[in-house]
Design a protein around this motif. Structure first.
Motif, PDB file in Angstrom:
ATOM      1  N   GLU A  10       0.826  -1.207   0.000  1.00 25.36           N
ATOM      2  CA  GLU A  10       0.000   0.000   0.000  1.00 25.36           C
ATOM      3  C   GLU A  10       0.864   1.263   0.000  1.00 25.36           C
ATOM      4  OE1 GLU A  10      -2.743  -0.320   3.274  1.00 25.36           O
ATOM      5  OE2 GLU A  10      -2.912  -2.477   2.948  1.00 25.36           O
ATOM      6  N   GLY A  11       1.997   1.160   0.665  1.00 21.16           N
ATOM      7  CA  GLY A  11       2.915   2.288   0.736  1.00 21.16           C
ATOM      8  C   GLY A  11       2.700   3.141   1.970  1.00 21.16           C
ATOM      9  N   VAL A  12       3.783   3.672   2.479  1.00 20.45           N
ATOM     10  CA  VAL A  12       3.765   4.609   3.600  1.00 20.45           C
ATOM     11  C   VAL A  12       4.533   5.852   3.143  1.00 20.45           C
ATOM     12  CG1 VAL A  12       4.549   5.065   5.956  1.00 20.45           C
ATOM     13  CG2 VAL A  12       3.653   2.795   5.340  1.00 20.45           C
ATOM     14  N   ILE A  13       3.906   6.992   3.287  1.00 27.11           N
ATOM     15  CA  ILE A  13       4.534   8.245   2.861  1.00 27.11           C
ATOM     16  C   ILE A  13       5.495   8.734   3.951  1.00 27.11           C
ATOM     17  CG2 ILE A  13       4.158  10.630   2.122  1.00 27.11           C
ATOM     18  CD1 ILE A  13       3.078   8.591   0.172  1.00 27.11           C
ATOM     19  N   PHE A  14       6.718   9.073   3.540  1.00 28.50           N
ATOM     20  CA  PHE A  14       7.646   9.700   4.486  1.00 28.50           C
ATOM     21  C   PHE A  14       8.306  10.905   3.813  1.00 28.50           C
ATOM     22  CE2 PHE A  14      11.968   8.488   3.072  1.00 28.50           C
ATOM     23  CZ  PHE A  14      11.662   7.531   2.108  1.00 28.50           C
ATOM     24  N   THR A  15       8.786  11.802   4.628  1.00 28.32           N
ATOM     25  CA  THR A  15       9.387  13.036   4.124  1.00 28.32           C
ATOM     26  C   THR A  15      10.902  12.949   4.187  1.00 28.32           C
ATOM     27  OG1 THR A  15       7.496  14.322   4.895  1.00 28.32           O
ATOM     28  CG2 THR A  15       9.509  15.538   4.378  1.00 28.32           C
ATOM     29  N   LYS A  16      11.533  13.241   3.072  1.00 30.32           N
ATOM     30  CA  LYS A  16      12.988  13.226   3.009  1.00 30.32           C
ATOM     31  C   LYS A  16      13.482  14.655   2.829  1.00 30.32           C
ATOM     32  CE  LYS A  16      16.726  10.551   0.980  1.00 30.32           C
ATOM     33  NZ  LYS A  16      17.050   9.431   0.107  1.00 30.32           N
ATOM     34  N   GLU A  17      14.489  15.027   3.595  1.00 29.74           N
ATOM     35  CA  GLU A  17      15.046  16.375   3.511  1.00 29.74           C
ATOM     36  C   GLU A  17      16.390  16.339   2.803  1.00 29.74           C
ATOM     37  OE1 GLU A  17      15.270  17.927   7.422  1.00 29.74           O
ATOM     38  OE2 GLU A  17      13.105  18.234   7.604  1.00 29.74           O
ATOM     39  N   LYS A  18      16.622  17.332   1.959  1.00 31.93           N
ATOM     40  CA  LYS A  18      17.895  17.427   1.240  1.00 31.93           C
ATOM     41  C   LYS A  18      18.331  18.885   1.205  1.00 31.93           C
ATOM     42  CE  LYS A  18      20.140  16.098  -3.084  1.00 31.93           C
ATOM     43  NZ  LYS A  18      19.953  15.480  -4.416  1.00 31.93           N
ATOM     44  N   ARG A  19      19.611  19.116   1.500  1.00 33.45           N
ATOM     45  CA  ARG A  19      20.119  20.481   1.511  1.00 33.45           C
ATOM     46  C   ARG A  19      20.415  20.949   0.089  1.00 33.45           C
ATOM     47  NH1 ARG A  19      22.204  23.794   5.208  1.00 33.45           N
ATOM     48  NH2 ARG A  19      22.119  22.151   6.783  1.00 33.45           N
ATOM     49  N   ASN A  20      19.808  22.057  -0.319  1.00 34.55           N
ATOM     50  CA  ASN A  20      20.099  22.676  -1.604  1.00 34.55           C
ATOM     51  C   ASN A  20      21.189  23.712  -1.380  1.00 34.55           C
ATOM     52  OD1 ASN A  20      20.060  24.471  -3.877  1.00 34.55           O
ATOM     53  ND2 ASN A  20      18.073  23.605  -4.461  1.00 34.55           N
ATOM     54  N   LYS A  21      22.434  23.356  -1.755  1.00 32.57           N
ATOM     55  CA  LYS A  21      23.569  24.224  -1.469  1.00 32.57           C
ATOM     56  C   LYS A  21      23.468  25.541  -2.229  1.00 32.57           C
ATOM     57  CE  LYS A  21      26.746  20.448  -0.403  1.00 32.57           C
ATOM     58  NZ  LYS A  21      28.010  19.761  -0.769  1.00 32.57           N
ATOM     59  N   ALA A  22      22.964  25.480  -3.471  1.00 28.27           N
ATOM     60  CA  ALA A  22      22.881  26.694  -4.288  1.00 28.27           C
ATOM     61  C   ALA A  22      21.925  27.713  -3.675  1.00 28.27           C
ATOM     62  CB  ALA A  22      22.451  26.332  -5.701  1.00 28.27           C
ATOM     63  N   LYS A  23      20.767  27.223  -3.212  1.00 23.70           N
ATOM     64  CA  LYS A  23      19.763  28.137  -2.647  1.00 23.70           C
ATOM     65  C   LYS A  23      19.886  28.255  -1.130  1.00 23.70           C
ATOM     66  CE  LYS A  23      16.449  27.260  -6.364  1.00 23.70           C
ATOM     67  NZ  LYS A  23      15.086  26.816  -6.726  1.00 23.70           N
ATOM     68  N   LYS A  24      20.855  27.500  -0.546  1.00 20.92           N
ATOM     69  CA  LYS A  24      21.125  27.546   0.890  1.00 20.92           C
ATOM     70  C   LYS A  24      19.852  27.328   1.718  1.00 20.92           C
ATOM     71  CE  LYS A  24      25.125  30.578   0.402  1.00 20.92           C
ATOM     72  NZ  LYS A  24      25.762  31.856   0.771  1.00 20.92           N
ATOM     73  N   LYS A  25      19.126  26.281   1.372  1.00 22.42           N
ATOM     74  CA  LYS A  25      17.930  25.955   2.150  1.00 22.42           C
ATOM     75  C   LYS A  25      17.670  24.453   2.097  1.00 22.42           C
ATOM     76  CE  LYS A  25      14.552  26.660  -1.551  1.00 22.42           C
ATOM     77  NZ  LYS A  25      13.344  27.411  -1.956  1.00 22.42           N
ATOM     78  N   ILE A  26      16.834  23.978   3.007  1.00 22.19           N
ATOM     79  CA  ILE A  26      16.467  22.571   3.065  1.00 22.19           C
ATOM     80  C   ILE A  26      15.233  22.341   2.203  1.00 22.19           C
ATOM     81  CG2 ILE A  26      15.756  20.677   4.564  1.00 22.19           C
ATOM     82  CD1 ILE A  26      18.593  21.563   5.060  1.00 22.19           C
TER      83      ILE A  26
END
Length: 228
Positions: free
Chosen positions: A138-154
Motif C-alpha cells: 500500500e505504501g507509507v509516505i515519508f518526508t525526506k530532507e535534502k540540503r540545496n547548497k545553491a539556494k542555501k535551504k532545506i
C-alpha cells in the motif's frame, strides 16, 4: 579497448570512506597494480572508470562494483591477484569479468539487497512484518530532507515506500534482536537508505534502540548478482 567489471567488498572501518575517496582508492590501486588502464584524452586525462549506485557512509558491503577500461586484455585471475595485492585488507576483489554490453554499470544495478540488524526490547516481529507488508503493497509516505547548497535551504520531498521497496521480511534472532532482509529498488532517481528505512519504522511506532546495515549484493533486473 576492453571493459572489465569487478566485484569488491567494503568492510570494517572502510565503511566510513566516502564514495569519492573509494574512486580515488581504486584508481591508485589500478596504478600500483600496473594494469594497462585507458585514460581520457585532453589536457587533464583521467582513468576511465565507473561505479555502481553509491553506498551510504557507515554501511558495509559484500557486493560493490566498479568498471575499468583497459587498452589491452589482461588474464582475469592475474588482474584479481594483482589488485588484491595492493588493496586494503577490508577491501578485496571477489570476482571480475569482461563486459561488452551496452548498458552502463549504474543502469545494470536495479536492486540492492540488505540485511538490517535491529536491537530492541519492544519490537513484536509479527507486528513489524505487518508494517513491512503495508510499506511494500500500500505504501507509507515519508518526508525526506535534502540540503540545496545553491539556494542555501532545506528542500523537503514526500516519498512513498512502495516505490522503493521490492521485498522485506523480519525474523527474530533472540528476544532483543531482529534481522530484516530487505531489497530496495534502485534507479536514476535514487534508492532508499537503510537510515530512511529505520526512520519510517520509528515514525510508525516501531521502537529501535540500535541498528546496523550490511549490503549483501547489487542485483540486476532478474534479481541476480551483477556478476556471481
Amino acid at each position: 579497448m576492453y571493459s572489465v567489471i569487478c566485484k569488491y567488498t567494503k568492510m570494517g572501518d572502510l565503511k566510513f570512506i566516502s564514495h569519492l575517496d573509494i574512486l580515488r582508492l581504486m584508481q591508485r590501486a589500478v596504478n600500483r597494480a600496473k594494469l594497462p588502464a585507458k585514460y581520457s584524452e585532453g589536457f587533464n586525462p583521467h582513468m576511465k572508470t565507473s561505479f555502481g549506485y553509491p553506498l551510504s557512509l557507515g554501511v558495509e558491503s559484500l557486493g560493490e562494483y566498479f568498471e575499468l577500461q583497459l587498452v589491452e586484455k589482461v588474464e582475469i585471475n592475474k588482474l584479481i591477484v594483482d589488485l588484491n595485492a595492493v588493496m586494503p585488507n577490508k577491501m578485496k576483489i571477489l570476482n571480475a569479468v569482461y563486459y561488452d554490453g551496452k548498458e552502463s554499470l549504474m543502469s545494470l544495478c536495479k536492486y540492492a539487497e540488505y540485511l538490517i540488524n535491529i536491537e530492541s526490547t519492544k519490537i513484536n516481529t509479527v507486528e513489524l512484518n505487518k508494517l513491512l507488508n503495508v510499506m511494500i503493497n500500500e505504501g507509507v509516505i515519508f518526508t525526506k530532507e535534502k540540503r540545496n547548497k545553491a539556494k542555501k535551504k532545506i528542500v523537503k520531498k514526500e516519498i512513498n515506500t512502495k516505490n522503493l521497496i521490492h521485498f522485506a521480511q523480519a525474523k527474530t534472532v533472540n528476544e532483543n534482536k531482529i534481522i530484516i532482509e530487505v531489497v530496495f529498488k534502485t534507479s536514476a532517481d535514487g534508492s532508499m537508505k537503510a537510515s530512511d528505512f529505520i526512520k519510517v519504522l520509528e515514525e510508525n511506532n516501531i521502537v529501535v534502540d540500535y541498528f546496523n546495515a550490511l549490503k549483501v549484493e547489487s542485483l540486476n533486473a532478474d534479481l541476480k548478482p551483477i556478476i556471481e
